[in-house]
Design a protein around this motif. Structure first.
Motif, PDB file in Angstrom:
ATOM      1  N   LYS A 181      33.852 113.361   5.926  1.00 40.62           N
ATOM      2  CA  LYS A 181      34.957 113.625   4.993  1.00 40.62           C
ATOM      3  C   LYS A 181      35.018 112.551   3.910  1.00 40.62           C
ATOM      4  CE  LYS A 181      38.002 116.280   8.064  1.00 40.62           C
ATOM      5  NZ  LYS A 181      39.323 116.311   8.772  1.00 40.62           N
ATOM      6  N   PHE A 182      34.815 111.287   4.299  1.00 37.76           N
ATOM      7  CA  PHE A 182      34.770 110.213   3.306  1.00 37.76           C
ATOM      8  C   PHE A 182      33.631 110.441   2.314  1.00 37.76           C
ATOM      9  CE2 PHE A 182      37.216 107.304   6.254  1.00 37.76           C
ATOM     10  CZ  PHE A 182      38.245 107.034   5.360  1.00 37.76           C
ATOM     11  N   ILE A 183      32.476 110.852   2.826  1.00 38.96           N
ATOM     12  CA  ILE A 183      31.315 111.096   1.962  1.00 38.96           C
ATOM     13  C   ILE A 183      31.591 112.264   1.011  1.00 38.96           C
ATOM     14  CG2 ILE A 183      28.888 111.785   1.953  1.00 38.96           C
ATOM     15  CD1 ILE A 183      28.684 110.298   4.707  1.00 38.96           C
ATOM     16  N   THR A 184      32.269 113.291   1.511  1.00 31.24           N
ATOM     17  CA  THR A 184      32.656 114.414   0.654  1.00 31.24           C
ATOM     18  C   THR A 184      33.594 113.954  -0.458  1.00 31.24           C
ATOM     19  OG1 THR A 184      32.417 116.005   2.469  1.00 31.24           O
ATOM     20  CG2 THR A 184      33.792 116.668   0.602  1.00 31.24           C
ATOM     21  N   VAL A 230      21.867 102.200  15.362  1.00 31.64           N
ATOM     22  CA  VAL A 230      20.871 103.118  14.805  1.00 31.64           C
ATOM     23  C   VAL A 230      21.306 104.563  15.055  1.00 31.64           C
ATOM     24  CG1 VAL A 230      18.473 103.870  14.906  1.00 31.64           C
ATOM     25  CG2 VAL A 230      19.027 101.441  15.145  1.00 31.64           C
ATOM     26  N   ASN A 231      21.370 105.345  13.976  1.00 36.61           N
ATOM     27  CA  ASN A 231      21.781 106.751  14.043  1.00 36.61           C
ATOM     28  C   ASN A 231      23.212 106.931  14.548  1.00 36.61           C
ATOM     29  OD1 ASN A 231      21.174 109.468  13.515  1.00 36.61           O
ATOM     30  ND2 ASN A 231      20.739 109.885  15.658  1.00 36.61           N
ATOM     31  N   SER A 232      24.031 105.887  14.399  1.00 36.71           N
ATOM     32  CA  SER A 232      25.441 106.015  14.769  1.00 36.71           C
ATOM     33  C   SER A 232      26.190 106.734  13.652  1.00 36.71           C
ATOM     34  CB  SER A 232      26.060 104.637  15.010  1.00 36.71           C
ATOM     35  OG  SER A 232      26.193 103.942  13.780  1.00 36.71           O
ATOM     36  N   PRO A 233      27.391 107.259  13.900  1.00 40.16           N
ATOM     37  CA  PRO A 233      28.103 108.018  12.871  1.00 40.16           C
ATOM     38  C   PRO A 233      28.467 107.199  11.641  1.00 40.16           C
ATOM     39  CG  PRO A 233      29.457 107.756  14.852  1.00 40.16           C
ATOM     40  CD  PRO A 233      28.092 107.305  15.197  1.00 40.16           C
ATOM     41  N   THR A 234      28.698 105.878  11.801  1.00 38.07           N
ATOM     42  CA  THR A 234      29.123 105.060  10.661  1.00 38.07           C
ATOM     43  C   THR A 234      27.974 104.332   9.968  1.00 38.07           C
ATOM     44  OG1 THR A 234      29.544 103.160  12.105  1.00 38.07           O
ATOM     45  CG2 THR A 234      31.407 104.664  11.697  1.00 38.07           C
ATOM     46  N   SER A 235      26.743 104.452  10.460  1.00 36.70           N
ATOM     47  CA  SER A 235      25.649 103.605   9.974  1.00 36.70           C
ATOM     48  C   SER A 235      25.375 103.792   8.478  1.00 36.70           C
ATOM     49  CB  SER A 235      24.377 103.850  10.789  1.00 36.70           C
ATOM     50  OG  SER A 235      23.980 105.204  10.699  1.00 36.70           O
ATOM     51  N   LYS A 236      25.330 105.039   8.007  1.00 35.97           N
ATOM     52  CA  LYS A 236      24.994 105.271   6.593  1.00 35.97           C
ATOM     53  C   LYS A 236      26.153 104.922   5.673  1.00 35.97           C
ATOM     54  CE  LYS A 236      21.478 108.745   7.544  1.00 35.97           C
ATOM     55  NZ  LYS A 236      21.003 110.147   7.323  1.00 35.97           N
ATOM     56  N   LEU A 237      27.364 105.183   6.118  1.00 35.52           N
ATOM     57  CA  LEU A 237      28.532 104.818   5.328  1.00 35.52           C
ATOM     58  C   LEU A 237      28.664 103.294   5.266  1.00 35.52           C
ATOM     59  CD1 LEU A 237      30.782 106.294   3.773  1.00 35.52           C
ATOM     60  CD2 LEU A 237      32.205 106.123   5.811  1.00 35.52           C
ATOM     61  N   ALA A 238      28.366 102.620   6.372  1.00 36.47           N
ATOM     62  CA  ALA A 238      28.413 101.158   6.407  1.00 36.47           C
ATOM     63  C   ALA A 238      27.355 100.558   5.483  1.00 36.47           C
ATOM     64  CB  ALA A 238      28.206 100.657   7.833  1.00 36.47           C
ATOM     65  N   VAL A 241      28.623 100.584   1.900  1.00 30.53           N
ATOM     66  CA  VAL A 241      29.544  99.478   1.638  1.00 30.53           C
ATOM     67  C   VAL A 241      28.794  98.150   1.585  1.00 30.53           C
ATOM     68  CG1 VAL A 241      31.504  98.171   2.562  1.00 30.53           C
ATOM     69  CG2 VAL A 241      31.519 100.671   2.654  1.00 30.53           C
ATOM     70  N   ALA A 242      27.869  97.955   2.531  1.00 38.94           N
ATOM     71  CA  ALA A 242      27.135  96.687   2.608  1.00 38.94           C
ATOM     72  C   ALA A 242      26.288  96.456   1.359  1.00 38.94           C
ATOM     73  CB  ALA A 242      26.258  96.670   3.849  1.00 38.94           C
ATOM     74  N   ASP A 243      25.679  97.512   0.819  1.00 37.15           N
ATOM     75  CA  ASP A 243      24.862  97.368  -0.391  1.00 37.15           C
ATOM     76  C   ASP A 243      25.707  96.903  -1.575  1.00 37.15           C
ATOM     77  OD1 ASP A 243      22.587  98.090   0.945  1.00 37.15           O
ATOM     78  OD2 ASP A 243      22.623 100.191   0.302  1.00 37.15           O
ATOM     79  N   ILE A 320      37.657 102.886   3.290  1.00 41.44           N
ATOM     80  CA  ILE A 320      36.390 103.122   3.993  1.00 41.44           C
ATOM     81  C   ILE A 320      35.987 101.883   4.799  1.00 41.44           C
ATOM     82  CG2 ILE A 320      33.910 103.480   3.672  1.00 41.44           C
ATOM     83  CD1 ILE A 320      34.586 105.272   1.296  1.00 41.44           C
ATOM     84  N   THR A 321      36.120 100.707   4.204  1.00 38.78           N
ATOM     85  CA  THR A 321      35.744  99.464   4.892  1.00 38.78           C
ATOM     86  C   THR A 321      36.586  99.254   6.142  1.00 38.78           C
ATOM     87  OG1 THR A 321      35.106  98.475   2.768  1.00 38.78           O
ATOM     88  CG2 THR A 321      35.432  96.983   4.625  1.00 38.78           C
ATOM     89  N   LEU A 322      37.894  99.465   6.022  1.00 39.86           N
ATOM     90  CA  LEU A 322      38.777  99.293   7.180  1.00 39.86           C
ATOM     91  C   LEU A 322      38.449 100.317   8.263  1.00 39.86           C
ATOM     92  CD1 LEU A 322      41.157  97.785   8.420  1.00 39.86           C
ATOM     93  CD2 LEU A 322      42.689  99.424   7.311  1.00 39.86           C
ATOM     94  N   PHE A 323      38.152 101.541   7.857  1.00 39.62           N
ATOM     95  CA  PHE A 323      37.770 102.587   8.820  1.00 39.62           C
ATOM     96  C   PHE A 323      36.529 102.163   9.618  1.00 39.62           C
ATOM     97  CE2 PHE A 323      34.870 106.160   9.658  1.00 39.62           C
ATOM     98  CZ  PHE A 323      35.637 106.888  10.546  1.00 39.62           C
ATOM     99  N   ILE A 324      35.535 101.611   8.937  1.00 43.89           N
ATOM    100  CA  ILE A 324      34.304 101.171   9.614  1.00 43.89           C
ATOM    101  C   ILE A 324      34.601 100.029  10.583  1.00 43.89           C
ATOM    102  CG2 ILE A 324      32.044 100.090   9.249  1.00 43.89           C
ATOM    103  CD1 ILE A 324      31.948 101.594   6.547  1.00 43.89           C
ATOM    104  N   LEU A 325      35.421  99.061  10.124  1.00 43.05           N
ATOM    105  CA  LEU A 325      35.737  97.908  10.970  1.00 43.05           C
ATOM    106  C   LEU A 325      36.541  98.308  12.207  1.00 43.05           C
ATOM    107  CD1 LEU A 325      36.703  95.304   8.213  1.00 43.05           C
ATOM    108  CD2 LEU A 325      34.599  95.353   9.565  1.00 43.05           C
ATOM    109  N   GLU A 326      37.368  99.347  12.072  1.00 35.39           N
ATOM    110  CA  GLU A 326      38.211  99.784  13.191  1.00 35.39           C
ATOM    111  C   GLU A 326      37.488 100.714  14.155  1.00 35.39           C
ATOM    112  OE1 GLU A 326      42.720  99.613  11.304  1.00 35.39           O
ATOM    113  OE2 GLU A 326      41.578 101.493  11.204  1.00 35.39           O
ATOM    114  N   ASN A 327      36.271 101.107  13.813  1.00 34.46           N
ATOM    115  CA  ASN A 327      35.551 102.063  14.665  1.00 34.46           C
ATOM    116  C   ASN A 327      34.232 101.495  15.174  1.00 34.46           C
ATOM    117  OD1 ASN A 327      36.994 104.893  14.717  1.00 34.46           O
ATOM    118  ND2 ASN A 327      37.241 104.094  12.632  1.00 34.46           N
ATOM    119  N   ASN A 328      34.286 100.223  15.583  1.00 36.42           N
ATOM    120  CA  ASN A 328      33.174  99.629  16.312  1.00 36.42           C
ATOM    121  C   ASN A 328      33.316 100.019  17.783  1.00 36.42           C
ATOM    122  OD1 ASN A 328      32.009  98.271  14.131  1.00 36.42           O
ATOM    123  ND2 ASN A 328      33.440  96.569  14.332  1.00 36.42           N
ATOM    124  N   TYR A 329      32.355 100.712  18.303  1.00 36.97           N
ATOM    125  CA  TYR A 329      32.422 101.150  19.697  1.00 36.97           C
ATOM    126  C   TYR A 329      31.014 101.221  20.265  1.00 36.97           C
ATOM    127  CZ  TYR A 329      30.783 105.862  18.476  1.00 36.97           C
ATOM    128  OH  TYR A 329      30.014 106.933  18.057  1.00 36.97           O
TER     129      TYR A 329
END
Length: 346
Positions: A181-184, A230-238, A241-243, A320-329
């Motif tokens: 949804k974020f990517i959309t 690797v291949n986690s749901p947040t990897s490409k979105l992260a 942000v990292a780039d 988006i950044t906060l979402f990634i940080l809150e979904n480390n699992y």
């Protein structure tokens, strides 16, 4: 004439192959093996051939044989990798890969060697002793052998700490949907192209897995926890942000050190003044002690600098950044854990 030519050709070919074999044998005999490259923390004695191969480290290249290649799996992996390549290059890369696979499977690459024997002995030994686990050390490039029960106990103690909490089910699908949804949203607002959005979205994510690297230079050999995303749901979105953050960072400051070689150059010929001492501080659990709220505050403070490298509005970027940080699992032993404090190392 033709018969004489063939006879000479095969004679020269045999001589050249013999020279190659002699060179390979000479090279194998030059392999330097040192006991310090292997640390056996288990309660079992390792056979000499097993010690030899494990001492070479996880990055040592073992000659691959045809038996090691599963063409179906290789093609499936290739197609997955090609998803990250633009369509106009995919057919060319497929053709090159097909040619490489065909040449390998039809070539003469099954020659035996002492390294192959060590490798087979190690595979059999580890298969027969499945209560052992082979790991890379946290520092020093040492291969570590541990009892699996001890390793799992140390990982579990990390997950039972206040930094993690167990969750009742795998949250991968839910997090994946939110990422898409974020990517959309990024695409609809014109921050990324349709092609970028297609490459960033995931539909078959896997749950990140936690593992640990033993700190063999410390008492009781504690583990440094690492979460493989690797291949986690947040990897490409992260990565998106990292780039941006990597581009926005200015290394021209008094505190930036590129690597150990850069540090060595900076202190080379340094003269310590009288009545001064050099102190080295060991940071304990660096990523695990980073508070996500402080991270967001710093990004807000530095937004003017970040904005020059980000084609995205501030509110969405921070969301988006906060979402990634809150979904480390991660998952371990079939259970799922969320990191409630700090950032994931991985």
């Amino acid at each position: 004439m033709h018969i004489a030519y063939n006879k000479n050709f095969h004679k020269i070919k045999r001589e050249n192959l013999k020279k190659i074999d002699d060179l390979c044998r000479k090279k194998r005999n030059q392999i330097d093996i040192q006991e310090k490259w292997l640390k056996n923390l288990s309660n079992k004695t390792l056979p000499e051939t097993v010690r030899n191969i494990l001492s070479l480290g996880s990055k040592f290249s073992i000659p691959t044989t045809k038996k090691d290649i599963k063409v179906d799996s290789l093609i499936a992996d290739l197609e997955y990798v090609l998803l990250g390549v633009t369509e106009d290059r995919r057919d060319v890369l497929r053709a090159q890969a097909t040619n490489t696979i065909t040449n390998f499977t039809h070539g003469n690459n099954n020659r035996s060697s002492s390294i192959q024997k060590w490798y087979k002995d190690a595979k059999k030994f580890l298969k027969d002793n499945d209560d052992l686990i082979v790991l890379d050390s946290d520092k020093g490039g040492v291969t570590v052998i541990m009892n699996k029960s001890e390793y799992e106990r140390k990982i579990q103690s990390i997950l039972d700490s206040k930094e993690f909490r167990e969750v009742p089910k795998d949250p991968t699908q839910t997090i994946q949907n939110k990422c898409n949804k974020f990517i959309t949203t990024l695409c609809e607002r014109g921050y990324i192209s349709d092609q970028q959005a297609k490459q960033m979205k995931t539909y078959n994510s896997t749950c990140p897995r936690i593992y640990g690297n033993p700190k063999v230079h410390k008492p009781d050999n504690p583990l440094r926890p690492i979460i493989s995303s690797v291949n986690s749901p947040t990897s490409k979105l992260a990565k998106f942000v990292a780039d941006i953050l990597k581009s926005a960072y200015n290394p021209n400051n008094d505190y930036y050190i590129m690597d150990p070689f850069d540090f060595a150059n900076q202190i080379n010929d340094f003269q310590l003044p009288n009545n001064h001492k050099i102190a080295s501080f060991d940071v304990v659990n660096l990523f695990g002690n980073l508070d996500k709220n402080n991270i967001i505050k710093i990004l807000e403070k530095k937004w003017e600098q970040i904005q020059e490298h980000a084609n995205i509005d501030k509110e969405l970027f921070l969301e988006i950044t906060l979402f990634i940080l809150e979904n480390n699992y991660c998952t371990f032993r079939g259970k799922f854990y969320q990191q409630v404090f700090g950032c994931a190392m991985g």
